[in-house]
Scaffold this motif. Structure first.
Motif, PDB file in Angstrom:
ATOM      1  N   PRO A 176      82.835  18.771  64.193  1.00  0.00           N
ATOM      2  CA  PRO A 176      81.951  18.877  65.349  1.00  0.00           C
ATOM      3  C   PRO A 176      82.724  19.353  66.587  1.00  0.00           C
ATOM      4  CG  PRO A 176      82.057  16.594  64.521  1.00  0.00           C
ATOM      5  CD  PRO A 176      83.081  17.386  63.776  1.00  0.00           C
ATOM      6  N   ASP A 185      70.417  11.754  68.820  1.00  0.00           N
ATOM      7  CA  ASP A 185      70.553  11.617  67.372  1.00  0.00           C
ATOM      8  C   ASP A 185      69.715  12.676  66.677  1.00  0.00           C
ATOM      9  OD1 ASP A 185      71.391  10.552  64.947  1.00  0.00           O
ATOM     10  OD2 ASP A 185      71.067   8.483  65.605  1.00  0.00           O
ATOM     11  N   ASP A 186      69.831  12.726  65.350  1.00  0.00           N
ATOM     12  CA  ASP A 186      69.086  13.763  64.639  1.00  0.00           C
ATOM     13  C   ASP A 186      67.589  13.466  64.713  1.00  0.00           C
ATOM     14  OD1 ASP A 186      68.164  12.478  62.020  1.00  0.00           O
ATOM     15  OD2 ASP A 186      70.317  12.046  62.027  1.00  0.00           O
ATOM     16  N   PHE A 238      74.418  25.638  63.885  1.00  0.00           N
ATOM     17  CA  PHE A 238      73.973  24.826  65.020  1.00  0.00           C
ATOM     18  C   PHE A 238      72.712  24.038  64.687  1.00  0.00           C
ATOM     19  CE2 PHE A 238      76.621  28.112  66.653  1.00  0.00           C
ATOM     20  CZ  PHE A 238      77.301  27.519  67.700  1.00  0.00           C
ATOM     21  N   HIS A 239      72.600  22.864  65.278  1.00  0.00           N
ATOM     22  CA  HIS A 239      71.367  22.096  65.145  1.00  0.00           C
ATOM     23  C   HIS A 239      71.165  21.271  66.411  1.00  0.00           C
ATOM     24  CE1 HIS A 239      74.564  19.432  63.726  1.00  0.00           C
ATOM     25  NE2 HIS A 239      73.798  18.430  64.086  1.00  0.00           N
ATOM     26  N   HIS A 268      70.147  17.681  68.435  1.00  0.00           N
ATOM     27  CA  HIS A 268      69.920  16.245  68.486  1.00  0.00           C
ATOM     28  C   HIS A 268      68.927  15.994  69.617  1.00  0.00           C
ATOM     29  CE1 HIS A 268      73.635  14.486  66.209  1.00  0.00           C
ATOM     30  NE2 HIS A 268      72.777  15.101  65.427  1.00  0.00           N
ATOM     31  N   PRO A 288      82.471  19.765  70.645  1.00  0.00           N
ATOM     32  CA  PRO A 288      81.607  19.247  71.717  1.00  0.00           C
ATOM     33  C   PRO A 288      80.977  20.360  72.558  1.00  0.00           C
ATOM     34  CG  PRO A 288      83.923  18.651  72.096  1.00  0.00           C
ATOM     35  CD  PRO A 288      83.878  19.389  70.808  1.00  0.00           C
ATOM     36  N   PRO A 289      79.720  20.146  73.010  1.00  0.00           N
ATOM     37  CA  PRO A 289      79.030  21.145  73.838  1.00  0.00           C
ATOM     38  C   PRO A 289      79.830  21.497  75.092  1.00  0.00           C
ATOM     39  CG  PRO A 289      77.518  19.388  73.238  1.00  0.00           C
ATOM     40  CD  PRO A 289      78.863  18.971  72.760  1.00  0.00           C
ATOM     41  N   ARG A 303      74.158  20.880  69.039  1.00  0.00           N
ATOM     42  CA  ARG A 303      75.331  20.423  68.294  1.00  0.00           C
ATOM     43  C   ARG A 303      75.852  21.542  67.414  1.00  0.00           C
ATOM     44  NH1 ARG A 303      75.228  17.437  71.744  1.00  0.00           N
ATOM     45  NH2 ARG A 303      74.898  15.196  71.788  1.00  0.00           N
ATOM     46  N   TRP A 304      77.188  21.624  67.333  1.00  0.00           N
ATOM     47  CA  TRP A 304      77.824  22.631  66.478  1.00  0.00           C
ATOM     48  C   TRP A 304      78.777  21.938  65.525  1.00  0.00           C
ATOM     49  CZ3 TRP A 304      82.159  26.513  68.269  1.00  0.00           C
ATOM     50  CH2 TRP A 304      82.473  27.374  67.203  1.00  0.00           C
ATOM     51  N   ARG A 305      78.513  22.090  64.250  1.00  0.00           N
ATOM     52  CA  ARG A 305      79.439  21.564  63.252  1.00  0.00           C
ATOM     53  C   ARG A 305      80.083  22.738  62.536  1.00  0.00           C
ATOM     54  NH1 ARG A 305      80.735  17.028  60.687  1.00  0.00           N
ATOM     55  NH2 ARG A 305      79.234  15.768  61.813  1.00  0.00           N
TER      56      ARG A 305
END
Ligand code: C2E
Ligand code: CA
Ligand code: CA
Ligand code: CA
Length: 280
Positions: free
Chosen positions: A70, A265-266, A39-40, A42, A72-73, A62-64
């Motif tokens: 990816p 965004d990041d 997880f990270h 944005h 979606p939340p 965000r989960w990749r």
């Protein structure tokens, strides 16, 4: 709905089995993903519509997944809430948001009164939550006044006797409380007296139809007038067009967030954006 007749049942059961199966798989993938740190965050900036300067940002999870890509939340957050994985996951979100905020503050990217907002599920509001917020602030040396927690109406209406105390304790840390998705829930205003909020965020669904539906427009007009009477500033989410922006400004909406200004965004992109003057 269940289809009448013999064959319908079989198809229905098959679909149910399939849904349950994939849900189970997503569930374990989620558990795995938390452990493996997939997880990270944005960040999406929030504009002060009066001054035309950046007022803050919202952290969005965000989960990749290595195979699924990816997720979606809207898919994984409800699942994380059901399974209570949102508690450890939410604690990490808070910690990472505080860390990022400290970095931006050290760089001078986000001068006060910049506020970073973090979404909080009602499931997270239990014993130990206030301590975990205090710990995150303390650990990264950020003042409580630069953090906001976004809560939904369900949090306020949850039949939990300690909620008033919890919110008071959070405010004692200097943390702001923002009421998210305003207008979509019960829309009872009585609790705003009991449980004061620093900002109301009008749900995206209202903003989307603002310029096409007279009904939605009347609702947003009423909400902004009511908030104004209570002395609570309003943030409009999901602002996508200059027409929506013009109307929101006219209605006295204080803050705006949406693709018109910036997409989530990041952090490197967001940090650069926050250093620049907004185009609106
Ligand atoms: P939300 O809190 O209402 O967040 C706003 C959502 O609107 C975000 O979706 C954002 O990407 C999207 N958005 C922003 N501007 C625009 C726009 O102009 N147009 C459109 N169409 N969409 C816009 P996202 O990132 O997919 O998040 C969905 C929801 O997941 C959030 O809704 C929030 O309820 C939840 N969520 C996200 N991150 C977290 C988290 O860290 N913790 C918790 N508990 N929930 C989270
Ligand atoms: Ca939110
Ligand atoms: Ca929202
Ligand atoms: Ca929403």
């Amino acid at each position: 709905a269940k289809a009448p007749g013999g064959h319908g049942h079989a198809v229905y059961d098959e679909q149910m089995r399939h849904a349950a199966h994939s849900r189970l798989r997503l569930d374990s993938a989620l558990r795995d993903g938390v452990a493996r740190r997939q997880f990270h965050l944005h960040y999406q900036p929030v504009l002060d519509l009066r001054t035309g300067t950046w007022h803050g940002a919202e952290a969005l999870l965000r989960w990749r997944h290595p195979q699924l890509g990816p997720v979606p939340p809207g898919t994984f957050i409800p699942l994380a809430e059901e399974t209570r994985l949102i508690v450890p996951l939410g604690a990490r979100v808070l910690d990472e948001a505080a860390r990022q905020l400290a970095e931006w503050q050290a760089e001078g990217t986000v001068p006060p009164p910049f506020v970073l907002a973090v979404n909080v599920s009602s499931r997270q509001l239990r014993a130990g939550f206030v301590d975990s917020v205090a710990a995150a602030l303390d650990q990264h040396g950020v003042p409580g006044s630069s953090l906001a927690l976004e809560l939904t109406e369900s949090v306020l209406l949850a039949d939990s006797p300690g909620i008033g105390h919890t919110l008071a304790d959070l405010r004692a840390l200097g943390v702001q409380l923002h009421l998210d998705d305003f207008g979509t829930g019960y829309s009872s205003l009585s609790y705003l007296e009991r449980l004061p909020m620093d900002v109301l965020k009008i749900d995206r669904s209202f903003v989307a139809d603002l310029t096409t539906s007279t009904e939605k427009r009347a609702l947003v007009t009423a909400i902004t007038a009511m908030a104004d009477a209570l002395g609570i500033p309003v943030t409009a989410e999901g602002v996508e067009t200059p027409e929506q922006l013009a109307l929101l400004r006219e209605l006295g909406c204080r803050y705006g967030q949406g693709y018109l200004f910036a997409r989530p965004d990041d952090p490197r992109t967001t940090g650069g954006l926050l250093r620049a003057t907004p185009a609106y």
